[in-house]
Design a protein around this motif. Structure first.
Motif, PDB file in Angstrom:
ATOM      1  N   LYS A  11       0.818  -1.155   0.009  1.00  0.00           N
ATOM      2  CA  LYS A  11       0.075   0.103   0.121  1.00  0.00           C
ATOM      3  C   LYS A  11       0.768   1.198   0.023  1.00  0.00           C
ATOM      4  O   LYS A  11       2.052   1.270   0.621  1.00  0.00           O
ATOM      5  N   ASP A  41     -12.843  -1.101   2.653  1.00  0.00           N
ATOM      6  CA  ASP A  41     -12.561  -2.071   1.625  1.00  0.00           C
ATOM      7  C   ASP A  41     -13.732  -2.111   0.779  1.00  0.00           C
ATOM      8  O   ASP A  41     -13.350  -2.703  -0.419  1.00  0.00           O
ATOM      9  N   ASN A  42     -14.981  -1.623   1.107  1.00  0.00           N
ATOM     10  CA  ASN A  42     -15.934  -1.716   0.219  1.00  0.00           C
ATOM     11  C   ASN A  42     -16.693  -0.621   0.065  1.00  0.00           C
ATOM     12  O   ASN A  42     -16.895   0.562   0.783  1.00  0.00           O
ATOM     13  N   THR A  56     -16.168  -4.528  -3.976  1.00  0.00           N
ATOM     14  CA  THR A  56     -14.907  -4.482  -3.607  1.00  0.00           C
ATOM     15  C   THR A  56     -13.829  -4.620  -4.629  1.00  0.00           C
ATOM     16  O   THR A  56     -14.365  -5.380  -5.698  1.00  0.00           O
ATOM     17  N   ASP A  58      -9.467  -6.109  -5.721  1.00  0.00           N
ATOM     18  CA  ASP A  58      -8.173  -6.320  -5.168  1.00  0.00           C
ATOM     19  C   ASP A  58      -7.359  -6.968  -6.258  1.00  0.00           C
ATOM     20  O   ASP A  58      -8.244  -7.391  -7.381  1.00  0.00           O
ATOM     21  N   ASP A  82     -12.547  -9.525   1.958  1.00  0.00           N
ATOM     22  CA  ASP A  82     -13.064  -7.975   1.928  1.00  0.00           C
ATOM     23  C   ASP A  82     -14.500  -8.001   1.850  1.00  0.00           C
ATOM     24  O   ASP A  82     -15.197  -7.222   2.713  1.00  0.00           O
ATOM     25  N   HIS A 231     -13.385  -5.946   9.990  1.00  0.00           N
ATOM     26  CA  HIS A 231     -12.340  -5.470   9.151  1.00  0.00           C
ATOM     27  C   HIS A 231     -11.150  -6.507   9.005  1.00  0.00           C
ATOM     28  O   HIS A 231     -10.722  -7.088  10.099  1.00  0.00           O
ATOM     29  N   THR A 234      -4.749  -7.326   6.838  1.00  0.00           N
ATOM     30  CA  THR A 234      -3.956  -7.642   5.789  1.00  0.00           C
ATOM     31  C   THR A 234      -2.527  -6.985   5.842  1.00  0.00           C
ATOM     32  O   THR A 234      -1.654  -7.218   6.411  1.00  0.00           O
ATOM     33  N   GLU A 244      -6.478   1.188  11.056  1.00  0.00           N
ATOM     34  CA  GLU A 244      -7.025   1.375   9.868  1.00  0.00           C
ATOM     35  C   GLU A 244      -8.561   1.601  10.344  1.00  0.00           C
ATOM     36  O   GLU A 244      -9.336   2.445  10.078  1.00  0.00           O
TER      37      GLU A 244
END
Length: 357
Positions: A11, A41-42, A56, A58, A82, A231, A234, A244
């Motif tokens: 990230k 994430d969504n 989502t 990825d 996610d 959540h 990751t 987060e």
């Protein structure tokens, strides 16, 4: 792999997200109920008629040391993990494969069938995408995917919905993804250092690198009234995921360091590679906030499905103190600040450079 250390991977920094990514989101539309944000994430889009679309995305990956079937399994579960943190069951997927030119059609076929098989098992219809081979494409990232589901407009949760006084729980343990991938990638080195039994335990964690079942079980307790957010941890590990969560809800998250479960095999593998298990990639670890009165019931539900759950802290009340706060041995909590780089990637590439097996 030889030469100088690889560039930082994973990230991009929070500051870059704020100043560039989140500042450039195209047109504004009133139908967007939940858009991009730290720890989110969504996305959620209103469809009218009391319905909403949860979506989502990825990367898709092929990790040579895992093989095509296991790589396909992991790619689908990263997406589904996610999506299910919203409380929704995954229904549809679009998969974009940008594959290395050297990848033979037979191998592409095996990977595509692996993606399809796992989607079929989870009840997910693949409704579109793209498949091609292109110069510059290489392992491990070989494309990207989207997964989406239709839900009731008020039948989902996001990390922004965590509330003051909520209990914070985690499932399974820390550094699951790190342990599993390193153990599959460098079995000879790890087996020699920590022994065969621990190596086999570490390798078996690969199929724990999913929070799909964890989230589905938690959702049955009741979204919003009992389970307020979920959540998956990751990149950045458990501590990164907790931070987060705090950024998403704008409240302090106060956690006891010693309450964060680390398995014997994860501790051994991380120690061997010089990694902190609390900040190392942890696909498979679900972070849950719930009403304090519902905590015991949630633990019991997860335990019935063979999923370990641990109470590790609570959501605080003072928005001026937003962030992750860690205590240890009863000490006064201190604010956690990430280093800004993902040590797991560096450790992995260094092991490859040294020719570890």
């Amino acid at each position: 792999m030889t030469g100088s250390a690889p560039p930082l991977q994973g990230k991009v920094p929070r500051e870059f997200l704020d100043s560039v990514v989140f500042a450039n989101l195209g047109a504004r539309r009133s139908s967007v109920l939940e858009g991009p944000g730290h720890g989110l994430d969504n996305a959620v889009i209103s469809l009218g008629g009391g319905k909403a679309l949860v979506v989502t995305s990825d990367p898709l990956s092929i990790i040579p040391s895992l093989g095509l079937d296991e790589s396909a399994w992991l790619s689908i579960h990263l997406l589904a993990s996610d999506l299910t943190t919203s409380g929704a069951d995954p229904e549809y997927a679009m998969l974009d494969l940008n594959l290395p030119p050297k990848m033979e059609l037979e191998s592409i076929s095996a990977y595509v069938m692996g993606l399809s098989d796992e989607c079929k098992r989870l009840g997910i219809a693949i409704v579109g995408g793209h498949t091609g081979r292109y110069p510059g494409s290489d392992y491990t990232v070989v494309g990207g995917g989207m997964m989406f589901s239709v839900v009731g407009r008020n039948s989902y949760v996001t990390p922004a919905m965590a509330k003051p006084g909520d209990m914070v729980m985690m499932t399974k343990g820390a550094a699951i993804g790190t342990t599993a991938v390193l153990a599959r990638s460098f079995p000879s080195t790890i087996g020699e250092k920590i022994g065969g039994p621990l190596l086999r335990k570490a390798q078996s964690l690969l199929h724990d690198c999913s929070t799909v079942e964890d989230a589905k079980v938690a959702a049955t307790l009741g979204l919003r009234d009992k389970v307020t957010s979920m959540h998956d941890a990751t990149e950045g590990g458990v501590l990164g995921g907790l931070r987060e969560l705090s950024l998403a809800c704008g409240l302090p998250v106060v956690v006891r360091r010693e309450a964060i479960h680390v398995s014997e095999e994860s501790a051994a593998v991380c120690r061997l590679f010089g990694l902190d298990p609390l900040t190392s990639v942890s696909e498979g670890t679900l972070l849950i906030t719930c009403k304090a009165a519902a905590g015991q019931e949630l633990e019991s539900l997860l335990a019935k499905q063979g999923i370990g759950a641990y109470v590790i802290g609570e959501v605080g009340r003072d928005r001026n103190d937003a962030g992750l706060w860690l205590s240890s041995g009863g000490s006064r909590p201190e604010k956690f600040e990430p280093k800004g780089s993902e040590d797991y990637w560096n450790a992995y590439h260094e092991a490859v450079r040294k020719g570890l097996r």
